[in-house]
Write a protein that holds these residues in place. Structure first.
Motif, PDB file in Angstrom:
ATOM      1  N   PRO A 125       0.830  -1.060   0.068  1.00  0.00           N
ATOM      2  CA  PRO A 125       0.068  -0.040   0.185  1.00  0.00           C
ATOM      3  C   PRO A 125       0.845   1.177   0.050  1.00  0.00           C
ATOM      4  CG  PRO A 125      -0.047  -0.993   2.077  1.00  0.00           C
ATOM      5  CD  PRO A 125       0.562  -2.045   1.325  1.00  0.00           C
ATOM      6  N   THR A 126       2.096   1.346   0.470  1.00  0.00           N
ATOM      7  CA  THR A 126       2.856   2.366   0.737  1.00  0.00           C
ATOM      8  C   THR A 126       4.039   2.475  -0.591  1.00  0.00           C
ATOM      9  OG1 THR A 126       4.740   1.261   1.708  1.00  0.00           O
ATOM     10  CG2 THR A 126       3.039   2.455   2.967  1.00  0.00           C
ATOM     11  N   ALA A 127       3.759   1.543  -1.692  1.00  0.00           N
ATOM     12  CA  ALA A 127       4.723   1.566  -2.700  1.00  0.00           C
ATOM     13  C   ALA A 127       4.196   2.805  -3.785  1.00  0.00           C
ATOM     14  CB  ALA A 127       4.775   0.316  -3.455  1.00  0.00           C
ATOM     15  N   PRO A 128       4.927   3.315  -4.705  1.00  0.00           N
ATOM     16  CA  PRO A 128       4.652   4.237  -5.696  1.00  0.00           C
ATOM     17  C   PRO A 128       3.749   3.575  -6.799  1.00  0.00           C
ATOM     18  CG  PRO A 128       7.054   4.345  -5.240  1.00  0.00           C
ATOM     19  CD  PRO A 128       6.419   3.138  -4.475  1.00  0.00           C
ATOM     20  N   PRO A 129       2.523   4.293  -7.007  1.00  0.00           N
ATOM     21  CA  PRO A 129       1.592   3.617  -7.943  1.00  0.00           C
ATOM     22  C   PRO A 129       2.513   3.255  -9.128  1.00  0.00           C
ATOM     23  CG  PRO A 129       0.695   5.188  -6.947  1.00  0.00           C
ATOM     24  CD  PRO A 129       2.088   5.529  -6.555  1.00  0.00           C
ATOM     25  N   ALA A 130       3.180   4.007  -9.915  1.00  0.00           N
ATOM     26  CA  ALA A 130       4.000   3.747 -11.041  1.00  0.00           C
ATOM     27  C   ALA A 130       4.761   2.486 -11.094  1.00  0.00           C
ATOM     28  CB  ALA A 130       4.917   5.013 -11.530  1.00  0.00           C
ATOM     29  N   THR A 131       5.430   2.268  -9.649  1.00  0.00           N
ATOM     30  CA  THR A 131       6.350   1.039  -9.796  1.00  0.00           C
ATOM     31  C   THR A 131       5.514  -0.048  -9.595  1.00  0.00           C
ATOM     32  OG1 THR A 131       8.007   2.434  -8.179  1.00  0.00           O
ATOM     33  CG2 THR A 131       7.753  -0.045  -7.998  1.00  0.00           C
ATOM     34  N   LEU A 132       4.109  -0.103  -8.889  1.00  0.00           N
ATOM     35  CA  LEU A 132       3.361  -1.050  -9.017  1.00  0.00           C
ATOM     36  C   LEU A 132       2.643  -1.447 -10.352  1.00  0.00           C
ATOM     37  CD1 LEU A 132       1.243  -0.569  -5.586  1.00  0.00           C
ATOM     38  CD2 LEU A 132       3.265  -2.028  -5.998  1.00  0.00           C
ATOM     39  N   LEU A 133       2.500  -0.528 -11.104  1.00  0.00           N
ATOM     40  CA  LEU A 133       1.805  -0.545 -12.399  1.00  0.00           C
ATOM     41  C   LEU A 133       3.054  -1.303 -13.422  1.00  0.00           C
ATOM     42  CD1 LEU A 133      -0.292   2.676 -12.931  1.00  0.00           C
ATOM     43  CD2 LEU A 133      -1.324   0.345 -12.506  1.00  0.00           C
ATOM     44  N   GLY A 134       4.341  -0.655 -12.998  1.00  0.00           N
ATOM     45  CA  GLY A 134       5.337  -1.212 -14.057  1.00  0.00           C
ATOM     46  C   GLY A 134       5.649  -2.721 -13.568  1.00  0.00           C
ATOM     47  N   THR A 135       5.512  -3.111 -12.515  1.00  0.00           N
ATOM     48  CA  THR A 135       5.616  -4.413 -12.041  1.00  0.00           C
ATOM     49  C   THR A 135       4.420  -5.232 -12.655  1.00  0.00           C
ATOM     50  OG1 THR A 135       6.949  -3.813  -9.877  1.00  0.00           O
ATOM     51  CG2 THR A 135       6.131  -5.806 -10.182  1.00  0.00           C
ATOM     52  N   ASN A 136       3.456  -4.729 -12.374  1.00  0.00           N
ATOM     53  CA  ASN A 136       2.333  -5.513 -13.178  1.00  0.00           C
ATOM     54  C   ASN A 136       2.755  -5.962 -14.656  1.00  0.00           C
ATOM     55  OD1 ASN A 136      -0.561  -6.509 -13.748  1.00  0.00           O
ATOM     56  ND2 ASN A 136      -0.671  -4.462 -14.860  1.00  0.00           N
ATOM     57  N   LYS A 137       3.039  -4.903 -15.367  1.00  0.00           N
ATOM     58  CA  LYS A 137       3.427  -5.186 -16.776  1.00  0.00           C
ATOM     59  C   LYS A 137       4.416  -6.101 -17.014  1.00  0.00           C
ATOM     60  CE  LYS A 137       0.647  -2.007 -18.682  1.00  0.00           C
ATOM     61  NZ  LYS A 137      -0.721  -2.319 -19.577  1.00  0.00           N
ATOM     62  N   SER A 138       5.604  -5.865 -16.264  1.00  0.00           N
ATOM     63  CA  SER A 138       6.629  -7.003 -16.261  1.00  0.00           C
ATOM     64  C   SER A 138       6.325  -8.353 -16.093  1.00  0.00           C
ATOM     65  CB  SER A 138       7.854  -6.598 -14.988  1.00  0.00           C
ATOM     66  OG  SER A 138       7.329  -7.191 -13.837  1.00  0.00           O
ATOM     67  N   GLY A 139       5.305  -8.619 -15.672  1.00  0.00           N
ATOM     68  CA  GLY A 139       4.845  -9.903 -15.431  1.00  0.00           C
ATOM     69  C   GLY A 139       3.693 -10.251 -16.415  1.00  0.00           C
ATOM     70  N   SER A 140       2.681  -9.525 -16.844  1.00  0.00           N
ATOM     71  CA  SER A 140       1.609  -9.736 -17.722  1.00  0.00           C
ATOM     72  C   SER A 140       2.027  -9.736 -19.038  1.00  0.00           C
ATOM     73  CB  SER A 140       0.569  -8.686 -17.282  1.00  0.00           C
ATOM     74  OG  SER A 140       1.014  -7.319 -17.654  1.00  0.00           O
ATOM     75  N   VAL A 141       3.037  -8.981 -19.280  1.00  0.00           N
ATOM     76  CA  VAL A 141       3.362  -9.007 -20.893  1.00  0.00           C
ATOM     77  C   VAL A 141       3.868 -10.331 -21.240  1.00  0.00           C
ATOM     78  CG1 VAL A 141       5.780  -8.306 -20.512  1.00  0.00           C
ATOM     79  CG2 VAL A 141       4.790  -7.486 -22.399  1.00  0.00           C
TER      80      VAL A 141
END
Length: 252
Positions: A36-52
């Motif tokens: 919950p305290t992580a930067p949103p951009a980092t979480l979105l980027g990490t999501n992309k790194s797996g989903s792609v």
């Protein structure tokens, strides 16, 4: 514990995303709830790194069993990349709040239309061929790609619906083509996130493996059960998107 939560979420996201898109409905909230305290951009980027990677595997699996119309879809994928870039640029200039409130109603119309047209997407009867199909596919890629870069939720569902409604594809072929569009758009976003340092690489590999596992299972079911099965999952995912986007727009 966080490794278990995000790993399970990534498997489920890959499974759903391989069939009709919408994996972000599962993995993104799981990442935000776990960190919950992580930067949103980092979480979105990490999501992309797996989903792609799950999207890439799904695209490859579909291409072996479904006759993707490459002459139209490859230019459309390039148009999606351009649209995604333009959409991301536009969001730096104008607010997306109006779209946040409009989206649930657009999705409701899409769902009602799909339910009303019982035969929609059950039969693969392409309406066009040659240059005309390519132009329409590129217009879809550019438009939905811009939406993906600007806002994003439901991108895969919009691609599928447009391919069914405007090009005459069945849901299975539309889903296969949508995977190629998503792969192009997500790869562009992943490069941007990586350049900005917004990826947790120590989570990326685990998420990628889990997402691929779910993607393989989802693609197998879609290919086995055909357009009717994909249509049913499409209706469920769009219904979930209506609830999620409606909550985000009016209740949060």
């Amino acid at each position: 514990m966080e490794w278990i939560i995000i790993s399970v979420a990534s498997v489920l996201a890959g499974f759903v995303d391989a069939i009709v898109g919408g994996g972000g409905l599962i993995l993104v909230p799981a990442l935000f709830a776990t960190f919950p305290t992580a930067p949103p951009a980092t979480l979105l980027g990490t999501n992309k790194s797996g989903s792609v990677w799950g999207t890439a595997i799904a695209t490859w699996q579909y291409s072996r069993k479904v006759q993707i119309r490459w002459s139209a879809m490859l230019p459309a994928a390039a148009a999606a990349v351009i649209g995604s870039f333009l959409g991301a640029w536009a969001v730096t200039l104008i607010s997306g709040d109006f779209l946040r409130k409009l989206l649930p109603f657009v999705l409701i119309c899409l769902l009602l239309y799909t339910l009303a047209k019982k035969d929609l997407g059950r039969h693969h009867l392409p309406l066009y061929d040659g240059n005309r199909e390519t132009v329409i596919a590129c217009a879809i890629g550019l438009t939905i790609g811009a939406y993906d870069g600007f806002f994003g939720p439901g991108t895969g569902s919009f691609f599928i619906f447009m391919f069914v409604r405007l090009l005459g594809y069945d849901f299975l072929n539309a889903s296969a083509s949508a995977k190629l569009m998503n792969l192009a758009s997500n790869s562009s976003a992943l490069v941007l996130f990586a350049m900005k340092g917004h990826i947790w690489w120590h989570y990326a590999l685990v998420l990628a493996v889990c997402n691929v596992f779910g993607s393989v299972a989802g693609t197998h079911l879609a290919l086995k059960h055909g357009a009717g099965f994909v249509r049913g999952i499409f209706i469920l995912v769009v219904s979930a998107l209506i609830l999620k986007t409606g909550y985000d727009a009016f209740l949060r």
